[in-house]
Design an enzyme around this catalytic site. Structure first.
Site, PDB file in Angstrom:
ATOM      1  N   HIS A  62       0.887  -1.163   0.000  1.00  0.00           N
ATOM      2  CA  HIS A  62       0.000   0.000   0.000  1.00  0.00           C
ATOM      3  C   HIS A  62       0.927   1.215   0.000  1.00  0.00           C
ATOM      4  CE1 HIS A  62      -2.362  -2.946   2.408  1.00  0.00           C
ATOM      5  NE2 HIS A  62      -3.416  -2.417   1.830  1.00  0.00           N
ATOM      6  N   ASP A 111       2.432   2.074   3.303  1.00  0.00           N
ATOM      7  CA  ASP A 111       3.320   1.083   3.945  1.00  0.00           C
ATOM      8  C   ASP A 111       4.757   1.502   3.661  1.00  0.00           C
ATOM      9  OD1 ASP A 111       1.017  -0.476   4.223  1.00  0.00           O
ATOM     10  OD2 ASP A 111       1.514  -1.753   2.494  1.00  0.00           O
ATOM     11  N   GLU A 131     -10.532  -6.991  -4.607  1.00  0.00           N
ATOM     12  CA  GLU A 131     -10.343  -8.029  -3.579  1.00  0.00           C
ATOM     13  C   GLU A 131     -11.595  -8.122  -2.717  1.00  0.00           C
ATOM     14  OE1 GLU A 131      -6.583  -7.821  -1.495  1.00  0.00           O
ATOM     15  OE2 GLU A 131      -7.484  -8.721   0.283  1.00  0.00           O
ATOM     16  N   GLU A 158      -8.820 -13.864  -1.290  1.00  0.00           N
ATOM     17  CA  GLU A 158      -8.074 -14.124  -0.047  1.00  0.00           C
ATOM     18  C   GLU A 158      -8.768 -15.207   0.768  1.00  0.00           C
ATOM     19  OE1 GLU A 158      -6.432 -10.723   1.908  1.00  0.00           O
ATOM     20  OE2 GLU A 158      -6.789 -11.571   3.897  1.00  0.00           O
ATOM     21  N   HIS A 197     -10.850 -14.084   3.740  1.00  0.00           N
ATOM     22  CA  HIS A 197     -12.050 -13.341   3.328  1.00  0.00           C
ATOM     23  C   HIS A 197     -13.128 -14.316   2.869  1.00  0.00           C
ATOM     24  CE1 HIS A 197      -9.486  -9.505   2.362  1.00  0.00           C
ATOM     25  NE2 HIS A 197      -9.358  -9.916   3.602  1.00  0.00           N
ATOM     26  N   ASP A 225      -4.461 -13.876  -2.279  1.00  0.00           N
ATOM     27  CA  ASP A 225      -3.851 -13.443  -1.023  1.00  0.00           C
ATOM     28  C   ASP A 225      -3.889 -14.656  -0.105  1.00  0.00           C
ATOM     29  OD1 ASP A 225      -3.188 -10.902  -1.759  1.00  0.00           O
ATOM     30  OD2 ASP A 225      -4.458  -9.887  -0.279  1.00  0.00           O
ATOM     31  N   ASP A 257     -10.917 -12.392  11.005  1.00  0.00           N
ATOM     32  CA  ASP A 257      -9.912 -12.217   9.958  1.00  0.00           C
ATOM     33  C   ASP A 257      -8.549 -12.218  10.658  1.00  0.00           C
ATOM     34  OD1 ASP A 257      -8.778 -11.784   7.511  1.00  0.00           O
ATOM     35  OD2 ASP A 257      -9.207  -9.642   7.445  1.00  0.00           O
ATOM     36  N   ASP A 284      -5.757 -13.622   9.629  1.00  0.00           N
ATOM     37  CA  ASP A 284      -4.608 -13.502   8.719  1.00  0.00           C
ATOM     38  C   ASP A 284      -3.417 -14.342   9.151  1.00  0.00           C
ATOM     39  OD1 ASP A 284      -5.972 -11.810   7.042  1.00  0.00           O
ATOM     40  OD2 ASP A 284      -4.952  -9.985   7.668  1.00  0.00           O
ATOM     41  N   ASP A 292      -0.616 -12.369   2.435  1.00  0.00           N
ATOM     42  CA  ASP A 292      -1.306 -11.346   3.219  1.00  0.00           C
ATOM     43  C   ASP A 292      -1.572 -11.969   4.588  1.00  0.00           C
ATOM     44  OD1 ASP A 292      -2.622  -9.191   4.128  1.00  0.00           O
ATOM     45  OD2 ASP A 292      -4.137  -9.100   2.544  1.00  0.00           O
TER      46      ASP A 292
HETATM   47  C1  XUL Z   1      -7.488  -6.555   4.351  1.00  0.00           C
HETATM   48  C2  XUL Z   1      -6.683  -6.966   3.171  1.00  0.00           C
HETATM   49  C3  XUL Z   1      -5.846  -5.889   2.542  1.00  0.00           C
HETATM   50  C4  XUL Z   1      -5.752  -5.990   1.059  1.00  0.00           C
HETATM   51  C5  XUL Z   1      -5.021  -4.839   0.413  1.00  0.00           C
HETATM   52  O1  XUL Z   1      -8.266  -7.566   4.901  1.00  0.00           O
HETATM   53  O2  XUL Z   1      -6.693  -8.101   2.776  1.00  0.00           O
HETATM   54  O3  XUL Z   1      -4.591  -5.925   3.128  1.00  0.00           O
HETATM   55  O4  XUL Z   1      -5.122  -7.165   0.676  1.00  0.00           O
HETATM   56  O5  XUL Z   1      -5.552  -3.610   0.739  1.00  0.00           O
HETATM   57 CO    CO Z   2      -5.674  -9.090   1.229  1.00  0.00          CO
END
Ligand code: XUL
Ligand code: CO
Length: 441
Positions: free
Chosen positions: A106, A109, A237, A273, A276, A301, A312, A314, A344
């Site tokens: 991003h 970042d 996404e 993702e 998600h 992702d 979430d 991650d 991610d």
């Molecule tokens: C948030 C997510 C983000 C996107 C990019 O859940 O997955 O990091 O991948 O904005």
């Molecule tokens: Co993501």
């Protein structure tokens, strides 16, 4: 190995190499052999693994109940550009040692957002120059760039779906700069994750108007990037919720419909993702199947959620069944359209050693490699494909074939039904399919 910056941040860790599944070296790949050919392509080509700048070099483990636990040495410089440079040194050292080819970011970042729009523009341009040098030196490439239009309080009511036009315009300005940065760094794709494009309450929301704004905004962003020579894919996404109660890019099916509705289907694909998918009450394989069915399986992702609490979280992927099933769809779809596999994912808050992030990525990369090898064997050596094909064999010839070829009308179905009378049941054989997956794992 040669170091990219002046300082070594991940001391004592060398280049991670493939040693095979009998190796006990925790700093080696057991399954990921970049040059090994699986289903006609090397693993390196299949996956295009990428490291996510935000989790690996920015996120320090803060959660709603406590601050970060990982104090990154590259955050020490007080000047924004010096700090961004130190972070880039650490990032390229890590990515190079891991032996992957790509990264994703991003805008903020890379460098801390400035106090004004103009200051941010200057900062982005400074870090882009630094990253150009780093990419040239290391051969590492940009899989995708994106803009963070969800953290700053100005975006609390959304970015392109904000009820205030001036916030929408501000998001446009920010995304223009992120697109310029992505193009300057030869980014292969550009991602839109609509973190706050949704609502907290329908009572204060004009849903139709917000969707129209988002559709128009994305078309404008596409037209601008194309006018600047960007040839890559745009990815949406999907995520159903969090931080909003409801996010407009809910899941694959919703996004495919949205892209078709707003004339974006030729330029946009999906970045899916795992966590998600789970939040949307789907499996990742489901999300991938839907995208692939529309020719929109763009990028992945990689991570996993927590199967007990559903957040979430991650986490790094490590579920071989989940990844193998995803890799079956991946191979059947002929791979990804322009994208790759971006981690991610973040290490846990109590993983505080500098080597933990290596173990996390090594494990994630290996589980994909193992899943791919297994999926390929299932597709080429087992009865999986023929069993699936057999379920549909009544459409291969005869009246079923006529139906598929558009040669029947509705009255014909009536005649066939009357003539057939009662039918024998045809088993779905789900347990047999499940056993085949398990046998090849
Ligand atoms: C948030 C997510 C983000 C996107 C990019 O859940 O997955 O990091 O991948 O904005
Ligand atoms: Co993501």
């Amino acid at each position: 190995m040669a170091l990219i910056g002046d300082k070594e941040y991940f001391k004592g860790i060398g280049e991670i190499k493939f040693e095979g599944k009998d190796s006990d070296n925790p700093f080696a790949y057991k399954y990921y052999n970049p040059d090994q050919v699986v289903a006609g392509k090397t693993m390196r080509e299949h996956f295009k693994f990428a490291v996510a700048y935000w989790h690996t070099f920015c996120g320090q483990g803060a959660d709603p109940f406590g601050p970060g636990t990982q104090n990154f040495p590259w955050d020490e410089p007080s000047d924004a550009i010096d700090a961004a440079k130190a972070k880039a040194d650490a990032a390229f050292e890590f990515i190079t040692k891991l032996g992957v080819d790509y990264y994703c970011f991003h805008d903020f970042d890379l460098i801390q957002e400035g106090a004004t729009f103009t200051e941010s523009e200057k900062r982005i341009s400074a870090i882009v120059d630094i990253l150009k040098g780093k990419q040239a030196e290391s051969g590492v490439k940009l899989l995708w760039g994106t803009a963070n239009c969800f953290s700053n309080p100005r975006y609390m009511n959304g970015a392109s779906t904000n009820p205030d036009f001036n916030v929408l315009a501000r998001a446009g300005g920010q995304i223009k700069l992120a697109l310029d940065a992505t193009i300057a760094l030869n980014g292969e794709n550009y991602v839109f994750w609509g973190g706050r494009e949704g609502y907290m309450s329908l009572l204060n929301t004009d849903l139709k108007r917000e969707l129209d704004h988002m559709g128009r905004f994305l078309g404008m962003a596409r037209d601008y990037a194309r006018s600047q020579g960007f040839k890559g894919n745009f990815f949406i996404e999907p995520k159903p919720m969090e931080p909003m109660k409801h996010q407009y890019d809910f899941d694959s099916a919703t996004v495919v419909g949205f892209l078709n509705q707003y004339g974006l289907q030729d330029d946009f694909k999906l970045n899916l993702e795992f966590n998600h998918a789970t939040l949307a009450s789907h499996t990742m394989q489901h999300e991938m199947e839907v995208a692939a069915a529309h020719g929109m399986l763009g990028s992945l992702d990689a991570n996993r959620g927590d199967y007990q609490n559903g957040w979430d979280t991650d986490q790094f992927p490590n579920n071989i069944t989940e990844i193998t099933e995803a890799m079956i769809t991946f191979l059947q779809a002929g791979g990804l359209q322009g994208g790759g596999v971006n981690f991610d994912a973040k290490i846990r808050r109590n993983s505080t050693d500098m080597d933990d992030v290596f173990h996390a990525h090594i494990g994630g990369i290996d589980i994909f490699a193992r899943g791919l090898i297994t999926a390929d064997k299932i597709l080429t050596s087992s009865s999986y494909e023929s069993l699936r094909k057999k379920r549909y064999s009544s459409f291969d010839t005869g009246k079923g074939g006529d139906f598929e070829n558009g040669k029947l009308d509705f009255k014909d179905l009536y005649e066939i039904a009357k003539e057939n009378g009662e039918l024998d049941l045809q088993s779905g054989k789900q347990e047999l399919f499940e056993n085949i997956i398990n046998q090849y794992i």
